[in-house]
Enzyme design. Structure first.
Site, PDB file in Angstrom:
ATOM      1  N   LYS A  35       0.830  -1.206   0.000  1.00 33.97           N
ATOM      2  CA  LYS A  35       0.000   0.000   0.000  1.00 33.97           C
ATOM      3  C   LYS A  35       0.869   1.263   0.000  1.00 33.97           C
ATOM      4  CE  LYS A  35      -3.835   0.125   2.600  1.00 33.97           C
ATOM      5  NZ  LYS A  35      -4.729   0.409   3.755  1.00 33.97           N
ATOM      6  N   ASN A 208     -23.371   7.452  15.799  1.00 35.23           N
ATOM      7  CA  ASN A 208     -23.621   6.460  14.745  1.00 35.23           C
ATOM      8  C   ASN A 208     -24.819   5.570  15.077  1.00 35.23           C
ATOM      9  OD1 ASN A 208     -21.646   7.410  13.115  1.00 35.23           O
ATOM     10  ND2 ASN A 208     -20.264   5.681  13.316  1.00 35.23           N
ATOM     11  N   GLY A 257     -25.181  -0.186   5.700  1.00 41.99           N
ATOM     12  CA  GLY A 257     -24.033  -1.091   5.573  1.00 41.99           C
ATOM     13  C   GLY A 257     -22.763  -0.300   5.783  1.00 41.99           C
ATOM     14  N   CYS A 260     -18.880   1.376   9.223  1.00 41.55           N
ATOM     15  CA  CYS A 260     -19.122   2.043  10.507  1.00 41.55           C
ATOM     16  C   CYS A 260     -20.387   1.573  11.228  1.00 41.55           C
ATOM     17  CB  CYS A 260     -19.171   3.557  10.307  1.00 41.55           C
ATOM     18  SG  CYS A 260     -17.595   4.274   9.824  1.00 41.55           S
ATOM     19  N   ARG A 328     -17.429  -3.302   2.196  1.00 40.65           N
ATOM     20  CA  ARG A 328     -17.614  -3.810   3.559  1.00 40.65           C
ATOM     21  C   ARG A 328     -19.080  -3.694   3.987  1.00 40.65           C
ATOM     22  NH1 ARG A 328     -12.878  -0.607   6.625  1.00 40.65           N
ATOM     23  NH2 ARG A 328     -13.508   0.938   5.067  1.00 40.65           N
TER      24      ARG A 328
END
Length: 440
Positions: A35, A208, A257, A260, A328
């Site tokens: 990376k 969240n 989705g 988080c 994800r």
């Protein structure tokens, strides 16, 4: 200021790039050598609008650097941001191993006073844990402070969210340390809240979890609307105009989705359990979210005469949301897996995320565009609300399909128009939407 950012995922790379753009010298560290090599070549490991240009600009101006050498980066920095992943474990607890490893590395590299800032999403008490690990493992008797500075960026608009946040939360052990971090953010001229470390850690999870609650609430309202003939678009519009509620995160669909909301809701439920609190509301929020794509597929199966076996299903949108390539906890993953398990043939298209999707589903067919996917499909399913899907030639789509069944999981089309075009159209909470009769 000299800054070290540990982790080059969404949070770390955007944080490092923005701070360098504000005139600081930033070293981004990652233990993934591949990376780092990509970043040094100017290639982005993630898709985020505007990020590549910002990285390039600050690399050329010698304010932004990349390395795998944590010790080198920490020694040269005044402030160290921890931005590594905390993925969920099987129990729902966040996996803290990366945080712990970084804390040990920082401890070994401490050569003078530094502020260690935790930007990763972590449970309450992590600040104390990081402090203890550094105190235990430091080689030199050097002072340091640990601060919590949670991020609130959204993938797809991460740079804007970092430059123009609704608020900046700084959880610090004392006012002097808080002022040092406040100084970093001062050029943004945004509202700041200074609090203790534990409260800052809690603010992130609570925020969240509340947004996830709004989504699941809207989805439940949509499911009722389907049964009683109401139009959820009008319902949430009426709700959102109430200033106490607001319109954000009231869009019904396939559920939330991404990296988080799923893990943060699960982590907060686990935190509550550990202190003897049964977070019933949040457990219900998670249940609704898990059920939403199953309900949607049940309706699609019924429309296809009760079986997916041998049917060709076109999927439009693979990323968990538009303007990102992140897969994800994307709803597409669950939907495609269930379709394949019932012997459907799946064709899919996404403007950005197909390379990532191929790693998960190498066996399905990937189209060049939406029209390619619609060709000879028995049904077409909208999973991600990319703008390009809103502007398709729907007559061309319809004529190329084997059967014009359109299941809109994000409510991007007008139900009345779609039905007039001849589609067997279903969406979420607007199934019986009609034009109101106006009396003059």
């Amino acid at each position: 200021m000299n800054i070290c950012v540990v982790g080059t995922g969404y949070v770390g790379l955007v944080t490092g790039s923005v701070f360098s753009d504000l005139g600081n010298e930033v070293i981004c560290v990652d233990n993934n050598a591949e990376k780092i090599a990509m970043l040094e070549r100017g290639e982005m490991p993630i898709y985020e609008p505007g990020l590549e240009e910002m990285v390039k600009r600050n690399r050329e101006d010698h304010r932004l650097f990349f390395t795998t050498d944590l010790t080198y980066a920490v020694e040269r920095s005044d402030v160290v941001f921890i931005c590594v992943g905390t993925p969920p474990t099987e129990t729902g607890d966040p996996d803290m191993r990366a945080i712990q490893e970084v804390a040990r590395g920082i401890a070994r590299a401490l050569n003078r006073y530094k502020v260690i800032v935790n930007k990763s999403t972590v449970p309450v008490g992590t600040g104390d844990m990081v402090r203890e690990i550094i105190e235990t493992n430091r080689v030199r008797n050097v002072d340091f402070d640990v601060v919590s500075n949670p991020e609130f960026l959204r993938e797809g608009s991460a740079i804007k969210d970092t430059l123009e946040p609704d608020r900046i939360v700084i959880g610090a052990p004392n006012h002097v340390v808080a002022m040092k971090i406040l100084e970093l953010y001062a050029p943004l001229e945004r509202p700041m809240i200074i609090t203790d470390v534990a409260s800052a850690e809690m603010i992130k999870y609570a925020s969240n979890a509340f947004l996830a609650t709004k989504i699941s609430f809207a989805n439940t309202i949509a499911n009722i609307c389907d049964q009683v003939g109401a139009d959820v678009a009008q319902v949430v519009k009426g709700m959102g105009l109430d200033s106490r509620i607001g319109p954000a995160f009231l869009n019904p669909g396939l559920g939330y989705g991404g990296s988080c909301f799923p893990k943060d809701t699960a982590a907060l439920v686990r935190t509550a359990e550990k202190v003897g609190v049964d977070f019933k509301i949040l457990r219900a929020v998670m249940d609704v979210n898990a059920e939403q794509p199953i309900r949607f597929l049940d309706r699609l199966r019924a429309a296809l005469d009760g079986s997916f076996d041998g049917k060709t299903i076109g999927i439009l949108g693979l990323a968990f949301k538009p303007n990102t390539d992140d897969m994800r906890d994307a709803k597409s993953v669950e939907i495609i897996a269930r379709l394949l398990a019932e012997n459907a043939e799946v064709k899919a298209y996404d403007p950005i995320a197909m390379d990532n999707a191929r790693r998960i589903f190498p066996q399905i067919c990937y189209g060049k565009n939406a029209y390619d996917v619609a060709q000879d499909a028995d049904a077409l399913v909208i999973v991600t609300e990319w703008n390009e899907f809103k502007l398709l030639d729907m007559e061309r789509i319809k004529s190329s399909m084997r059967r014009p069944i359109l299941f809109d999981g994000r409510n991007i089309y007008d139900p009345i128009r779609m039905r007039r075009l001849g589609f067997e159209y279903q969406c979420v909470g607007r199934t019986r939407a009609t034009i109101p009769n106006h009396r003059h």
